[in-house]
Design a protein around this motif. Structure first.
Motif, PDB file in Angstrom:
ATOM      1  N   THR A  59       0.837  -1.201   0.000  1.00  0.00           N
ATOM      2  CA  THR A  59       0.000   0.000   0.000  1.00  0.00           C
ATOM      3  C   THR A  59       0.873   1.253   0.000  1.00  0.00           C
ATOM      4  O   THR A  59       0.504   2.273  -0.577  1.00  0.00           O
ATOM      5  CB  THR A  59      -0.972   0.004   1.195  1.00  0.00           C
ATOM      6  OG1 THR A  59      -0.275  -0.429   2.362  1.00  0.00           O
ATOM      7  CG2 THR A  59      -2.160  -0.903   0.934  1.00  0.00           C
ATOM      8  N   GLN A  63      -8.752  -1.981   9.242  1.00  0.00           N
ATOM      9  CA  GLN A  63      -8.290  -2.530   7.954  1.00  0.00           C
ATOM     10  C   GLN A  63      -8.278  -4.057   7.991  1.00  0.00           C
ATOM     11  O   GLN A  63      -8.598  -4.717   6.996  1.00  0.00           O
ATOM     12  CB  GLN A  63      -6.882  -2.006   7.620  1.00  0.00           C
ATOM     13  CG  GLN A  63      -6.841  -0.522   7.307  1.00  0.00           C
ATOM     14  CD  GLN A  63      -5.432  -0.004   7.044  1.00  0.00           C
ATOM     15  OE1 GLN A  63      -4.492  -0.759   6.787  1.00  0.00           O
ATOM     16  NE2 GLN A  63      -5.266   1.309   7.091  1.00  0.00           N
ATOM     17  N   ARG A 116      -2.951  -2.235   8.496  1.00  0.00           N
ATOM     18  CA  ARG A 116      -2.157  -1.517   9.484  1.00  0.00           C
ATOM     19  C   ARG A 116      -3.012  -1.040  10.660  1.00  0.00           C
ATOM     20  O   ARG A 116      -2.486  -0.397  11.566  1.00  0.00           O
ATOM     21  CB  ARG A 116      -1.519  -0.293   8.829  1.00  0.00           C
ATOM     22  CG  ARG A 116      -0.012  -0.414   8.618  1.00  0.00           C
ATOM     23  CD  ARG A 116       0.375   0.834   7.880  1.00  0.00           C
ATOM     24  NE  ARG A 116       1.724   1.248   7.899  1.00  0.00           N
ATOM     25  CZ  ARG A 116       2.578   1.094   6.864  1.00  0.00           C
ATOM     26  NH1 ARG A 116       2.252   0.398   5.827  1.00  0.00           N
ATOM     27  NH2 ARG A 116       3.765   1.632   6.932  1.00  0.00           N
ATOM     28  N   ARG A 175       2.463   6.006  -2.846  1.00  0.00           N
ATOM     29  CA  ARG A 175       3.525   6.866  -3.407  1.00  0.00           C
ATOM     30  C   ARG A 175       3.289   7.079  -4.909  1.00  0.00           C
ATOM     31  O   ARG A 175       3.511   8.171  -5.428  1.00  0.00           O
ATOM     32  CB  ARG A 175       4.914   6.264  -3.147  1.00  0.00           C
ATOM     33  CG  ARG A 175       5.433   6.578  -1.747  1.00  0.00           C
ATOM     34  CD  ARG A 175       6.859   6.092  -1.536  1.00  0.00           C
ATOM     35  NE  ARG A 175       6.922   4.651  -1.442  1.00  0.00           N
ATOM     36  CZ  ARG A 175       6.681   3.949  -0.338  1.00  0.00           C
ATOM     37  NH1 ARG A 175       6.392   4.567   0.782  1.00  0.00           N
ATOM     38  NH2 ARG A 175       6.752   2.636  -0.340  1.00  0.00           N
ATOM     39  N   GLY A 231       2.592  -4.067   4.323  1.00  0.00           N
ATOM     40  CA  GLY A 231       2.208  -2.748   4.855  1.00  0.00           C
ATOM     41  C   GLY A 231       0.707  -2.564   4.944  1.00  0.00           C
ATOM     42  O   GLY A 231       0.223  -1.443   5.125  1.00  0.00           O
ATOM     43  N   VAL A 291      -2.580   7.018   6.535  1.00  0.00           N
ATOM     44  CA  VAL A 291      -3.630   7.474   5.634  1.00  0.00           C
ATOM     45  C   VAL A 291      -4.943   6.824   6.106  1.00  0.00           C
ATOM     46  O   VAL A 291      -4.927   5.768   6.747  1.00  0.00           O
ATOM     47  CB  VAL A 291      -3.253   7.060   4.191  1.00  0.00           C
ATOM     48  CG1 VAL A 291      -4.350   7.361   3.203  1.00  0.00           C
ATOM     49  CG2 VAL A 291      -1.945   7.738   3.780  1.00  0.00           C
ATOM     50  N   GLU A 296       2.304   9.709   9.414  1.00  0.00           N
ATOM     51  CA  GLU A 296       1.040   9.219   9.991  1.00  0.00           C
ATOM     52  C   GLU A 296       0.351   8.279   9.006  1.00  0.00           C
ATOM     53  O   GLU A 296       0.781   8.144   7.864  1.00  0.00           O
ATOM     54  CB  GLU A 296       0.138  10.419  10.314  1.00  0.00           C
ATOM     55  CG  GLU A 296       0.712  11.254  11.444  1.00  0.00           C
ATOM     56  CD  GLU A 296       0.108  12.641  11.511  1.00  0.00           C
ATOM     57  OE1 GLU A 296      -0.907  12.882  10.837  1.00  0.00           O
ATOM     58  OE2 GLU A 296       0.683  13.484  12.212  1.00  0.00           O
ATOM     59  N   ARG A 309      12.963   8.624  -0.059  1.00  0.00           N
ATOM     60  CA  ARG A 309      11.627   8.812   0.510  1.00  0.00           C
ATOM     61  C   ARG A 309      11.638   9.940   1.533  1.00  0.00           C
ATOM     62  O   ARG A 309      12.530  10.006   2.382  1.00  0.00           O
ATOM     63  CB  ARG A 309      11.174   7.510   1.188  1.00  0.00           C
ATOM     64  CG  ARG A 309      10.658   6.493   0.216  1.00  0.00           C
ATOM     65  CD  ARG A 309      10.327   5.202   0.895  1.00  0.00           C
ATOM     66  NE  ARG A 309       9.426   5.350   2.036  1.00  0.00           N
ATOM     67  CZ  ARG A 309       8.833   4.335   2.648  1.00  0.00           C
ATOM     68  NH1 ARG A 309       9.046   3.100   2.242  1.00  0.00           N
ATOM     69  NH2 ARG A 309       8.039   4.535   3.668  1.00  0.00           N
TER      70      ARG A 309
HETATM   71  P1  AMP Z   1       5.323   2.071   3.811  1.00  0.00           P
HETATM   72  O1  AMP Z   1       5.912   2.173   2.442  1.00  0.00           O
HETATM   73  O2  AMP Z   1       4.593   0.783   4.024  1.00  0.00           O
HETATM   74  O3  AMP Z   1       6.336   2.353   4.889  1.00  0.00           O
HETATM   75  O4  AMP Z   1       4.214   3.214   3.916  1.00  0.00           O
HETATM   76  C1  AMP Z   1       4.558   4.584   3.795  1.00  0.00           C
HETATM   77  C2  AMP Z   1       3.424   5.451   4.290  1.00  0.00           C
HETATM   78  O5  AMP Z   1       2.257   5.215   3.498  1.00  0.00           O
HETATM   79  C3  AMP Z   1       2.972   5.176   5.720  1.00  0.00           C
HETATM   80  O6  AMP Z   1       3.759   5.842   6.677  1.00  0.00           O
HETATM   81  C4  AMP Z   1       1.547   5.713   5.674  1.00  0.00           C
HETATM   82  O7  AMP Z   1       1.510   7.128   5.687  1.00  0.00           O
HETATM   83  C5  AMP Z   1       1.087   5.257   4.305  1.00  0.00           C
HETATM   84  N1  AMP Z   1       0.516   3.889   4.344  1.00  0.00           N
HETATM   85  C6  AMP Z   1       0.995   2.772   3.746  1.00  0.00           C
HETATM   86  N2  AMP Z   1       0.220   1.710   3.990  1.00  0.00           N
HETATM   87  C7  AMP Z   1      -0.792   2.165   4.776  1.00  0.00           C
HETATM   88  C8  AMP Z   1      -1.902   1.557   5.393  1.00  0.00           C
HETATM   89  N3  AMP Z   1      -2.139   0.233   5.268  1.00  0.00           N
HETATM   90  N4  AMP Z   1      -2.740   2.333   6.151  1.00  0.00           N
HETATM   91  C9  AMP Z   1      -2.522   3.653   6.294  1.00  0.00           C
HETATM   92  N5  AMP Z   1      -1.478   4.290   5.760  1.00  0.00           N
HETATM   93  C10 AMP Z   1      -0.610   3.561   4.999  1.00  0.00           C
END
Ligand code: AMP
Length: 195
Positions: free
Chosen positions: A31, A92, A88, A36, A85, A59, A57, A139
């Motif tokens: 996700t 969900q 979370r 991104r 990911g 989403v 934070e 990032r």
């Molecule tokens: P990640 O690449 O998995 O570290 O995700 C990067 C950012 O995307 C996180 O810090 C959140 O802001 C958002 N994000 C990714 N996956 C989720 C999710 N399942 N629920 C909420 N926000 C998410």
């Protein structure tokens, strides 16, 4: 095969997911990557998510659940997928349980990468350095300040999923402090036992 990889930021979920993609020929559904991509493409979702992601934070469940519901119906996910990911939050986790139930599917395992918190920030900073050295974009959330918030979010909202999946008898803990190859071997061993 349908799997969830669970663990804090920097636990190695993305790295292990890629190995599983190669071995099992099923896609990695990250996700974070999807969000991104939405930010880069400046879609409505991307515009709503950007500031939240930059701050470390989470989403909203509504946005993320909708992205996943659409993604798991794509052809390449028909035989299975690795969720990286996601979920979370408990909301969900309930949502994805419903999505699979509606499709007559279930998860084969939830693999928790168990890591020492102290190692995490170092891993994230290393990832940022490596991206920079390779001329790739770094990032915005891969720095020490934002990492603190990401870890807080993890403990507040994501860590409760460990108990949730344990209670369902689906949780398998894997030592995420071992080398990348050792972690891969351990995961493969777990999956082989599942048949
Ligand atoms: P990640 O690449 O998995 O570290 O995700 C990067 C950012 O995307 C996180 O810090 C959140 O802001 C958002 N994000 C990714 N996956 C989720 C999710 N399942 N629920 C909420 N926000 C998410």
């Amino acid at each position: 095969m349908r799997l969830i990889l669970l663990g804090p930021p920097g636990a190695g979920k993305g790295t292990q997911a890629q190995r599983l993609v190669e071995k099992y020929g099923i896609p990695q559904l990250s996700t974070g990557d999807m969000l991104r991509a939405a930010v880069a493409a400046q879609t409505e979702v991307g515009k709503r998510a950007k500031a939240v992601m930059d701050a470390g934070e989470l989403v909203s469940d509504e946005i993320v659940n909708a992205i996943v519901a659409e993604r798991i119906d794509q052809d390449d996910a028909a035989k299975g997928f690795i969720l990286d990911g996601y979920p979370r939050t408990l909301a969900q986790a309930d949502a994805v349980a419903d999505m699979l139930a509606q499709r007559g599917q279930k998860f084969d395992a939830v693999i928790e990468l168990v890591v020492d918190d102290k190692a995490l920030v170092g891993r994230i900073l290393k990832r940022a350095e490596e991206a920079k050295a390779a001329g790739q974009p770094v990032r915005k959330d891969d720095n020490a300040e934002v990492f603190d918030e990401r870890l807080r979010e993890y403990y507040k909202k994501t860590a409760p999923l460990i108990g949730y999946y344990y209670a369902k008898g689906q949780l398998v803990g894997v030592d995420g402090m071992a080398t990348i190859d050792e972690v891969t071997n351990e995961i493969n061993g777990v999956l082989a036992k599942l048949g």
